[in-house]
Motif scaffolding. Sequence first.
Motif: not given
Length: 420
Positions: A124-127, A140-141, A165-169, A171-175
Motif C-alpha cells: 500500500x505504500x506508494x511513492x 501496477x503489478x 486501476x483507480x489507484x494507478x490513475x 497516483x499518475x494524476x498526482x505525479x
Amino acid sequence: MRAPILSNHGCRLNAYEAEAMRDLATQAGLGDAIIVNTCAVTAEAVRKGRQDIRKLRRENPGARLIVTGCAAQTDPASFAAMAEVDHVIGNTEKMQPGTWAGLATGGSEPVQVDDIMSVTETAGHLIDGFGTRSRAYVQVQNGCDHRCTFCIIPYGRGNSRSVPAGVVVDQINRLVARGFNEIVLTGVDLTSWGADLPGQPPLGDLVARVLKLTDVPRLRISSIDSIEVDEALMRCIAEEPRLMPHLHLSLQHGADLILKRMKRRHLRGDAIAFAKEARRLRPDMTFGADIIAGFPTETEAHFEESLRLVEDCDLTWLHVFPYSPRQGTPAAKMPAVDGKIIKARAARLRAAGTAAVSRHLAAQVGRDHAVLMESPRMGRTVQFAEVTFDVDQPEGQIVPTRITGVSGVQLAGTAQVTRA
C-alpha cells in the motif's frame, strides 16, 4: 531528516521499492542504517549482492546493515549467516511501515521473512516517483504466476497481484501535477495485470484508462510478454500517440525447442508475428528484448536462431544474459553448456545488438524528435535513444530537437526554436 544509505540491485521495480524503503526508513528514524536491496535473477546477481554487503560493512563498521530484496526472500538463512548483516527482511515486510518502526525501536527479530506465496495484495505504500525530474515509475503489478524453468523470481515475488486501476490513475494524476512529463508502468509480469481483479481487465484497459483520465504527456510500459498482449493494448499502440513507441519484450530465446524447455508460452513465430503487427500499427516502434545465451542443451543451431531473431523481429535494444544456473530451478538440473561457449555466444549476441543500435541511430540523423530532458545536456527520444546537447536545456521538459549526428551510442541534437 537524515536518510539511510541505500544500495539497490536489479530491476526497475526494485528501484521503485528502494525509494519507498528510503522514505519508510527515514520516517522511522533509521537515518544511520544501510539497506541493501538484493536481486536474485542470476547467480551472478546474488554474488554481487554479497560483495556489496561486505564492501558497505567495511566502509561503515558501526552502522546497522539491513538486507532485503529477492535474494534475501529466497535464501534468508544464508544472508543471516553473514557476519556483516544485522537484519534480513522479506519482500513483503520491506514495504510495511511497521517493519521499519520495529527496526528503529530495536525490538525486531534478526530475520523477518514470511511466505511470499501467501501474499494476496500489492504494497500500500506508494511513492510519488523516483529517478530523474523527468520520469516517474508507477508499480501496477507484482509477482508472477508462471514458472519458467530458469527463473527463481516467483519465489522471491510471490504470485501475481495487481494495483486497482483507480489507484494507478490517482497516483499518475498526482505525479503529473508535480510536473512529471513521463510515466513508466512497471511490474514483474506486467501483462498479467488485472487477472486477479474483478472482471479480469487486461493491461490494455489500464493503459487506455490512464490515457483517458490523466494528462500525462508520455506513457511507457516496461517489459512485457508479447504472447499476452491484448487487443485493447494493440489499439492503444495504433491510436495513442502519448503511448511511447518502445516496447521491451521478454523473448528469452529464438529456438522453439529451447523455448519449450524454458517453459515459455510463445514460440519463435509468435514473437516475429507480434513484432511485425506492432510495427505495422506503429511504424516508428522500436523493440528491446531479453535474450539468454547458453541455456542448457542449446546447440549452435539453436543459438543461431536467437541470433537471427535480432533481424527477424528488428530488435534494437538487447539485454543479453549469459545463462547461469539458479539452485532450485528445473533448468539447473539440465545438461549444461560449456562456460566458454556461453561467454562467446553472449558476446556474439551483444555484437548483434550493438550493430542494431548503430543502424537505428544512423537512421535518426536529420530527423526531428521530441526529446525529454533527463539532465541539462542529455535527454531521450520517444524510442528511448539518448540525445546529447552542446547547450543546456530545461531539465524535465520535452524539447523539439533536430538530430544532427551520432557519437558512439548517443545521438547529437540541436534544440529547435518554436515560433508563435
